[in-house]
Design a protein around this motif. Sequence first.
Motif, PDB file in Angstrom:
ATOM      1  N   ILE A 161       0.758  -1.378   0.028  1.00  0.00           N
ATOM      2  CA  ILE A 161       0.128  -0.086   0.035  1.00  0.00           C
ATOM      3  C   ILE A 161       0.988   1.279   0.011  1.00  0.00           C
ATOM      4  O   ILE A 161       0.463   1.952  -0.691  1.00  0.00           O
ATOM      5  N   LEU A 162       1.901   1.154   0.815  1.00  0.00           N
ATOM      6  CA  LEU A 162       2.876   2.374   0.801  1.00  0.00           C
ATOM      7  C   LEU A 162       3.350   2.591  -0.701  1.00  0.00           C
ATOM      8  O   LEU A 162       3.627   3.959  -0.867  1.00  0.00           O
TER       9      LEU A 162
ATOM     10  N   LEU B 217       1.072   4.328  -2.730  1.00  0.00           N
ATOM     11  CA  LEU B 217       0.851   5.771  -2.400  1.00  0.00           C
ATOM     12  C   LEU B 217       1.997   6.595  -2.657  1.00  0.00           C
ATOM     13  O   LEU B 217       1.774   7.677  -3.061  1.00  0.00           O
TER      14      LEU B 217
ATOM     15  N   SER C 285       3.273   6.765  -6.654  1.00  0.00           N
ATOM     16  CA  SER C 285       2.262   7.319  -7.210  1.00  0.00           C
ATOM     17  C   SER C 285       2.566   7.438  -8.805  1.00  0.00           C
ATOM     18  O   SER C 285       2.598   8.443  -9.388  1.00  0.00           O
TER      19      SER C 285
ATOM     20  N   SER D  27       1.668   1.045  -9.642  1.00  0.00           N
ATOM     21  CA  SER D  27       0.399   0.732  -9.134  1.00  0.00           C
ATOM     22  C   SER D  27       0.331  -0.627  -9.764  1.00  0.00           C
ATOM     23  O   SER D  27      -0.414  -1.731  -9.322  1.00  0.00           O
TER      24      SER D  27
ATOM     25  N   THR E  76      -5.285   7.711 -10.358  1.00  0.00           N
ATOM     26  CA  THR E  76      -6.008   7.730  -9.088  1.00  0.00           C
ATOM     27  C   THR E  76      -6.617   6.297  -9.132  1.00  0.00           C
ATOM     28  O   THR E  76      -6.685   5.747  -8.206  1.00  0.00           O
TER      29      THR E  76
ATOM     30  N   ARG F 104      -4.048   3.479  -8.484  1.00  0.00           N
ATOM     31  CA  ARG F 104      -3.801   3.383  -7.008  1.00  0.00           C
ATOM     32  C   ARG F 104      -4.821   2.756  -6.358  1.00  0.00           C
ATOM     33  O   ARG F 104      -4.622   2.002  -5.055  1.00  0.00           O
ATOM     34  N   ILE F 105      -6.154   3.232  -6.403  1.00  0.00           N
ATOM     35  CA  ILE F 105      -7.069   2.859  -5.491  1.00  0.00           C
ATOM     36  C   ILE F 105      -7.316   1.215  -5.653  1.00  0.00           C
ATOM     37  O   ILE F 105      -7.344   0.507  -4.687  1.00  0.00           O
TER      38      ILE F 105
ATOM     39  N   CYS G  12      -4.272  -0.440  -3.977  1.00  0.00           N
ATOM     40  CA  CYS G  12      -4.330  -0.481  -2.443  1.00  0.00           C
ATOM     41  C   CYS G  12      -5.322  -1.407  -1.867  1.00  0.00           C
ATOM     42  O   CYS G  12      -5.120  -2.016  -0.900  1.00  0.00           O
TER      43      CYS G  12
END
Length: 225
Positions: free
Chosen positions: A30-31, A34, A37, A42, A112, A115-116, A119
Amino acid sequence: MSVEIDYIAHNNKFTNIDSKIKSITAISLILIALILSMPIVSIFVLLIAIFLTLFAGIPYKFYLKFLSVPLIFSLITFIFMAFFFGSGDILWNSGISFIVIRIDGLELAINTFLRIVACFSSLGFLALTTPITDILNILSKLRVPKLLLEIAMLMYTTIFLFFSQIEAMKNAQSTRLGYYGFKNSYRSLGVLISNLFFRSLDKSDKLQISLDSRGFSGSFHIYDR
């Protein structure tokens, strides 16, 4: 689905692996998604999370079902950002004021979205391979307030009661053709929601009585397995 998640979390190839290792792996993924980015990062995190989850023996059909809800919300976010974000060159114009796709807005939407999904897939790996008691035990060692952990435990327990009540009432309505036609479906749904509210209050009272009868002193004890 909550019952299935709990069963799978207790019965997979990674169940007996130290929960700390699984937690560190999920948090690290996750880190990475994030902090760095970048779309390629991702995608890399997403593929790792999917591989680890499926390698743990999670049925792929259930995994697709598990990911379907966040994917829907992620797609909604993607569409909204693609059409209404950005200030650069126009890539596509709908002919309607303010509804255009700009290059920088599309890039932001893609980044975005990835990334979502990355994660959530990493978090899903932890949820599907680690029992909730192990997760709460780790959180307690991280000095998370005990009150929050107790609320989380009660909520998790209540979810099973909540879904069992929905399934029982919906099956009863279906056997009486309660969902035959739009009008009947609309009325049956209203009855289900209203009855569910009162059933939930009744179940919560019974849960409190059962806790008190077992000497509940205001805190749950979570032990290492």
